[in-house]
Design a protein around this motif. Structure first.
Motif, PDB file in Angstrom:
ATOM      1  N   ARG A  71       0.813  -1.226   0.000  1.00 19.70           N
ATOM      2  CA  ARG A  71       0.000   0.000   0.000  1.00 19.70           C
ATOM      3  C   ARG A  71       0.841   1.269   0.000  1.00 19.70           C
ATOM      4  O   ARG A  71       0.335   2.356  -0.254  1.00 19.70           O
ATOM      5  CB  ARG A  71      -0.913   0.002   1.245  1.00 19.70           C
ATOM      6  CG  ARG A  71      -2.093  -0.916   1.069  1.00 19.70           C
ATOM      7  CD  ARG A  71      -3.250  -0.165   0.413  1.00 19.70           C
ATOM      8  NE  ARG A  71      -4.242  -1.074  -0.139  1.00 19.70           N
ATOM      9  CZ  ARG A  71      -4.767  -0.947  -1.335  1.00 19.70           C
ATOM     10  NH1 ARG A  71      -4.347  -0.005  -2.140  1.00 19.70           N
ATOM     11  NH2 ARG A  71      -5.684  -1.766  -1.761  1.00 19.70           N
ATOM     12  N   THR A  72       2.131   1.145   0.360  1.00 19.15           N
ATOM     13  CA  THR A  72       2.946   2.362   0.437  1.00 19.15           C
ATOM     14  C   THR A  72       3.416   2.794  -0.946  1.00 19.15           C
ATOM     15  O   THR A  72       3.868   3.908  -1.144  1.00 19.15           O
ATOM     16  CB  THR A  72       4.201   2.127   1.309  1.00 19.15           C
ATOM     17  OG1 THR A  72       4.954   1.062   0.718  1.00 19.15           O
ATOM     18  CG2 THR A  72       3.813   1.771   2.727  1.00 19.15           C
ATOM     19  N   ARG A  73       3.319   1.909  -1.924  1.00 14.51           N
ATOM     20  CA  ARG A  73       3.768   2.239  -3.276  1.00 14.51           C
ATOM     21  C   ARG A  73       2.574   2.507  -4.185  1.00 14.51           C
ATOM     22  O   ARG A  73       1.521   1.899  -4.044  1.00 14.51           O
ATOM     23  CB  ARG A  73       4.616   1.100  -3.846  1.00 14.51           C
ATOM     24  CG  ARG A  73       5.933   0.919  -3.100  1.00 14.51           C
ATOM     25  CD  ARG A  73       6.577  -0.409  -3.431  1.00 14.51           C
ATOM     26  NE  ARG A  73       7.046  -0.452  -4.820  1.00 14.51           N
ATOM     27  CZ  ARG A  73       8.202   0.044  -5.229  1.00 14.51           C
ATOM     28  NH1 ARG A  73       8.994   0.632  -4.372  1.00 14.51           N
ATOM     29  NH2 ARG A  73       8.578  -0.050  -6.485  1.00 14.51           N
ATOM     30  N   THR A  74       2.748   3.438  -5.096  1.00 12.44           N
ATOM     31  CA  THR A  74       1.664   3.791  -6.010  1.00 12.44           C
ATOM     32  C   THR A  74       1.665   2.837  -7.197  1.00 12.44           C
ATOM     33  O   THR A  74       2.693   2.653  -7.855  1.00 12.44           O
ATOM     34  CB  THR A  74       1.867   5.245  -6.509  1.00 12.44           C
ATOM     35  OG1 THR A  74       1.932   6.093  -5.363  1.00 12.44           O
ATOM     36  CG2 THR A  74       0.738   5.691  -7.411  1.00 12.44           C
ATOM     37  N   ARG A  75       0.500   2.255  -7.477  1.00 12.22           N
ATOM     38  CA  ARG A  75       0.399   1.326  -8.612  1.00 12.22           C
ATOM     39  C   ARG A  75       0.204   2.125  -9.898  1.00 12.22           C
ATOM     40  O   ARG A  75      -0.752   2.887 -10.034  1.00 12.22           O
ATOM     41  CB  ARG A  75      -0.781   0.369  -8.386  1.00 12.22           C
ATOM     42  CG  ARG A  75      -0.503  -0.596  -7.221  1.00 12.22           C
ATOM     43  CD  ARG A  75      -1.733  -1.411  -6.879  1.00 12.22           C
ATOM     44  NE  ARG A  75      -2.119  -2.367  -7.920  1.00 12.22           N
ATOM     45  CZ  ARG A  75      -1.519  -3.533  -8.124  1.00 12.22           C
ATOM     46  NH1 ARG A  75      -0.494  -3.885  -7.373  1.00 12.22           N
ATOM     47  NH2 ARG A  75      -1.959  -4.359  -9.064  1.00 12.22           N
ATOM     48  N   ALA A  76       1.144   1.951 -10.830  1.00 14.28           N
ATOM     49  CA  ALA A  76       1.144   2.779 -12.039  1.00 14.28           C
ATOM     50  C   ALA A  76       1.054   1.925 -13.301  1.00 14.28           C
ATOM     51  O   ALA A  76       1.476   0.768 -13.327  1.00 14.28           O
ATOM     52  CB  ALA A  76       2.417   3.620 -12.078  1.00 14.28           C
ATOM     53  N   TRP A  77       0.499   2.523 -14.348  1.00 14.74           N
ATOM     54  CA  TRP A  77       0.389   1.885 -15.655  1.00 14.74           C
ATOM     55  C   TRP A  77       0.982   2.855 -16.674  1.00 14.74           C
ATOM     56  O   TRP A  77       0.703   4.050 -16.627  1.00 14.74           O
ATOM     57  CB  TRP A  77      -1.088   1.620 -15.971  1.00 14.74           C
ATOM     58  CG  TRP A  77      -1.315   0.612 -17.068  1.00 14.74           C
ATOM     59  CD1 TRP A  77      -1.232   0.832 -18.411  1.00 14.74           C
ATOM     60  CD2 TRP A  77      -1.712  -0.763 -16.900  1.00 14.74           C
ATOM     61  NE1 TRP A  77      -1.534  -0.321 -19.103  1.00 14.74           N
ATOM     62  CE2 TRP A  77      -1.836  -1.323 -18.194  1.00 14.74           C
ATOM     63  CE3 TRP A  77      -1.980  -1.578 -15.802  1.00 14.74           C
ATOM     64  CZ2 TRP A  77      -2.212  -2.640 -18.429  1.00 14.74           C
ATOM     65  CZ3 TRP A  77      -2.351  -2.886 -16.022  1.00 14.74           C
ATOM     66  CH2 TRP A  77      -2.466  -3.417 -17.321  1.00 14.74           C
ATOM     67  N   VAL A  78       1.807   2.342 -17.585  1.00 13.13           N
ATOM     68  CA  VAL A  78       2.456   3.222 -18.568  1.00 13.13           C
ATOM     69  C   VAL A  78       1.829   3.030 -19.947  1.00 13.13           C
ATOM     70  O   VAL A  78       1.713   1.892 -20.426  1.00 13.13           O
ATOM     71  CB  VAL A  78       3.979   2.927 -18.646  1.00 13.13           C
ATOM     72  CG1 VAL A  78       4.653   3.843 -19.666  1.00 13.13           C
ATOM     73  CG2 VAL A  78       4.633   3.105 -17.282  1.00 13.13           C
ATOM     74  N   LEU A  79       1.441   4.133 -20.582  1.00 11.34           N
ATOM     75  CA  LEU A  79       0.890   4.077 -21.946  1.00 11.34           C
ATOM     76  C   LEU A  79       1.801   4.863 -22.883  1.00 11.34           C
ATOM     77  O   LEU A  79       2.215   5.980 -22.554  1.00 11.34           O
ATOM     78  CB  LEU A  79      -0.500   4.726 -21.995  1.00 11.34           C
ATOM     79  CG  LEU A  79      -1.625   4.130 -21.149  1.00 11.34           C
ATOM     80  CD1 LEU A  79      -2.886   4.963 -21.321  1.00 11.34           C
ATOM     81  CD2 LEU A  79      -1.903   2.680 -21.528  1.00 11.34           C
ATOM     82  N   GLU A 120      -6.348  -2.218 -10.057  1.00 13.94           N
ATOM     83  CA  GLU A 120      -6.265  -1.227  -8.966  1.00 13.94           C
ATOM     84  C   GLU A 120      -5.181  -0.182  -9.226  1.00 13.94           C
ATOM     85  O   GLU A 120      -4.367   0.145  -8.363  1.00 13.94           O
ATOM     86  CB  GLU A 120      -6.000  -1.938  -7.625  1.00 13.94           C
ATOM     87  CG  GLU A 120      -7.105  -2.916  -7.255  1.00 13.94           C
ATOM     88  CD  GLU A 120      -6.847  -3.586  -5.906  1.00 13.94           C
ATOM     89  OE1 GLU A 120      -6.360  -2.887  -4.990  1.00 13.94           O
ATOM     90  OE2 GLU A 120      -7.132  -4.786  -5.781  1.00 13.94           O
ATOM     91  N   VAL A 121      -5.184   0.341 -10.453  1.00 17.97           N
ATOM     92  CA  VAL A 121      -4.189   1.344 -10.852  1.00 17.97           C
ATOM     93  C   VAL A 121      -4.556   2.705 -10.250  1.00 17.97           C
ATOM     94  O   VAL A 121      -5.712   3.112 -10.269  1.00 17.97           O
ATOM     95  CB  VAL A 121      -4.117   1.425 -12.402  1.00 17.97           C
ATOM     96  CG1 VAL A 121      -3.261   2.597 -12.856  1.00 17.97           C
ATOM     97  CG2 VAL A 121      -3.580   0.115 -12.959  1.00 17.97           C
ATOM     98  N   GLU A 122      -3.530   3.405  -9.711  1.00 21.88           N
ATOM     99  CA  GLU A 122      -3.781   4.721  -9.103  1.00 21.88           C
ATOM    100  C   GLU A 122      -3.205   5.863  -9.941  1.00 21.88           C
ATOM    101  O   GLU A 122      -3.582   7.009  -9.780  1.00 21.88           O
ATOM    102  CB  GLU A 122      -3.141   4.774  -7.713  1.00 21.88           C
ATOM    103  CG  GLU A 122      -3.648   3.694  -6.768  1.00 21.88           C
ATOM    104  CD  GLU A 122      -2.641   3.390  -5.674  1.00 21.88           C
ATOM    105  OE1 GLU A 122      -2.781   3.981  -4.588  1.00 21.88           O
ATOM    106  OE2 GLU A 122      -1.719   2.579  -5.911  1.00 21.88           O
ATOM    107  N   LEU A 123      -2.227   5.518 -10.799  1.00 21.06           N
ATOM    108  CA  LEU A 123      -1.553   6.549 -11.580  1.00 21.06           C
ATOM    109  C   LEU A 123      -1.310   6.038 -12.991  1.00 21.06           C
ATOM    110  O   LEU A 123      -0.832   4.916 -13.171  1.00 21.06           O
ATOM    111  CB  LEU A 123      -0.198   6.887 -10.921  1.00 21.06           C
ATOM    112  CG  LEU A 123       0.763   7.791 -11.689  1.00 21.06           C
ATOM    113  CD1 LEU A 123       0.242   9.218 -11.750  1.00 21.06           C
ATOM    114  CD2 LEU A 123       2.142   7.797 -11.032  1.00 21.06           C
ATOM    115  N   VAL A 124      -1.672   6.851 -14.003  1.00 23.10           N
ATOM    116  CA  VAL A 124      -1.394   6.463 -15.391  1.00 23.10           C
ATOM    117  C   VAL A 124      -0.370   7.438 -15.956  1.00 23.10           C
ATOM    118  O   VAL A 124      -0.543   8.657 -15.901  1.00 23.10           O
ATOM    119  CB  VAL A 124      -2.688   6.474 -16.244  1.00 23.10           C
ATOM    120  CG1 VAL A 124      -2.359   6.225 -17.712  1.00 23.10           C
ATOM    121  CG2 VAL A 124      -3.655   5.415 -15.739  1.00 23.10           C
ATOM    122  N   LEU A 125       0.734   6.875 -16.457  1.00 23.86           N
ATOM    123  CA  LEU A 125       1.792   7.695 -17.048  1.00 23.86           C
ATOM    124  C   LEU A 125       1.650   7.632 -18.556  1.00 23.86           C
ATOM    125  O   LEU A 125       1.679   6.548 -19.142  1.00 23.86           O
ATOM    126  CB  LEU A 125       3.163   7.145 -16.640  1.00 23.86           C
ATOM    127  CG  LEU A 125       3.407   7.135 -15.121  1.00 23.86           C
ATOM    128  CD1 LEU A 125       4.548   6.210 -14.770  1.00 23.86           C
ATOM    129  CD2 LEU A 125       3.708   8.536 -14.633  1.00 23.86           C
TER     130      LEU A 125
END
Length: 423
Positions: A5-13, A78-83
């Motif tokens: 939970r301490t790390r942000t789950r990110a997806w890269v496009l 459960e992605v929190e950030l999209v790059l």
């Protein structure tokens, strides 16, 4: 599903826009974007993909079908950030955040995050803050139109009914003016440091190269310094300088610089000129390449372009070093070693295993033996212009006034001596 939970789950496009003539080869571009994301310590990249588009949609970047499909994937993971590896307008950012209910960062925003995480010197920090503010200024979107966003004026705060957005913009502008002033002071002291260093009789060797080419690993190997060296993009941001004694050669100052990157957003190029200033004063530029990378030619071209734009002249002594030969297949390795053998300005090495470093160091020593030498000059009082030129070149070590003029001791290169003779 359990995750940290301490790390942000990110997806890269990586959007591959067919109508964009500047578009890059999508797979390596996506790989680089993922490596950039991995350079941030608290991100967990849980997925990445290339999204192919005919053209960018004005308000949403992607088409509605694609947005829905991606949204479901983000929700499942459960992605929190999209790059998004490319430029995203403020309006597109707001609309996508609304549609996906996640935070969005574009390529500029991501690089800024990395820069601010890495900047160490006072100057680096100021440069990053300025670049970040200029970037934020463009992101102030008129998202609120209702009246509670209007502030009743007290007369001394920007007039009656100033909208929040105007107030924010003004606050940013004031902050930028303040930072610019601080930066001018810092740059002034940097110039003084450089002038002081001009009196040091050590030639300067600048290591340059595409990000992740292995500069810090080589730097650490040569100097025993503990510069952060990880397999990570942008691991070095501020020029780090160390004194190195070359075997059978002169002592030199080795300078490790920030990694270059393709398509560096323009507002960041200005911000990071400062970290590359060391290259301008270098007696020798060593361009390190990751020869195992499939895009090594394109990366080398990017580095050359940036060096030219910085004003590093072609006649400055340069060596090209092909690093990471330990990662090549035996066939490619033989071909690489054979090519380096034929060209005296190319060295094939492995910064990790140390292979090939001894001949590189002895070549650096040979080039720099005659880099700077001491001379004593006698100038008459009438030769004030020549004297001023010497001071401008920052080559004067000492000066004594005589009956007829000045006795000046200088430390200079053959080229400077020749230019002085031609004055």
């Amino acid at each position: 599903m359990e995750h940290d939970r301490t790390r942000t789950r990110a997806w890269v496009l990586h959007p591959e826009i067919k109508s964009d003539e500047q578009r890059r080869v999508p797979e390596p571009a996506l790989e680089e974007a993922v490596a950039l994301a991995a350079a941030l310590p608290d991100l967990d990249v849980v997925g990445s993909e290339v999204v192919r588009l005919q053209r960018a949609q004005a308000g949403l970047l992607f088409g509605s079908g694609k947005i829905e499909e991606l949204g479901e994937r983000f929700h499942e993971n459960e992605v929190e950030l999209v790059l998004i590896d490319g430029p995203v307008t403020p309006v597109q950012q707001r609309n996508l955040e609304k549609a996906w209910k996640v935070k969005i960062l574009d390529r500029t925003g991501l690089i800024l995050e990395i820069f601010s995480d890495r900047a160490r010197t006072r100057e680096g920090v100021l440069q990053v803050e300025m670049a970040a503010l200029s970037y934020q200024r463009t992101r102030l979107v008129r998202a609120w139109t209702h009246l509670e966003r209007q502030r009743g004026g007290l007369g001394f705060v920007g007039g009656p009914g100033e909208t929040q957005i105007e107030a924010d913009r003004r606050a940013i502008d004031e902050q930028l003016v303040r930072l610019r002033r601080q930066l001018q002071k810092v740059v002034k002291t940097r110039t003084l440091h450089r002038a002081a260093r001009a009196k040091v009789p050590y030639p300067i060797v600048a290591l340059v190269g595409y990000t992740n080419a292995g500069k810090s690993t080589l730097f650490n190997g040569l100097t025993g310094a503990k510069v952060m060296a990880r397999d990570m993009l942008f691991a070095t941001l501020d020029p780090t300088m160390r004194r190195v004694e070359l075997p059978d050669g002169p002592e030199v100052i080795l300078s490790d610089t920030v990694g270059f990157i393709s398509n560096l957003p323009t507002e960041l190029v200005a911000a990071f000129r400062a970290t590359l200033e060391e290259v301008l004063g270098a007696d020798l530029v060593v361009h390190l390449r990751d020869i195992s990378h499939e895009e090594t030619e394109a990366q080398a071209q990017d580095v050359e372009t940036i060096l030219t734009s910085l004003g590093v002249e072609d006649d400055r002594p340069r060596l090209e070093v092909w690093n990471k030969i330990d990662l090549l297949s035996s066939e490619d390795r033989q071909a690489t070693l054979a090519r380096a053998e034929r060209d005296p300005a190319i060295f094939a090495i492995s910064a990790v295993t140390g292979e090939g470093i001894a001949p590189l160091l002895s070549e650096i020593a040979t080039i720099l033996q005659g880099a700077r030498h001491e001379s004593t000059l006698s100038l008459t009082f009438a030769e004030g212009q020549k004297r001023a030129w010497l001071f401008r070149q920052e080559v004067v070590r000492s000066e004594e006034q005589t009956e007829d003029g000045f006795e000046i001791t200088v430390l200079w290169t053959d080229k400077q001596a020749a230019r002085f003779a031609a004055l």
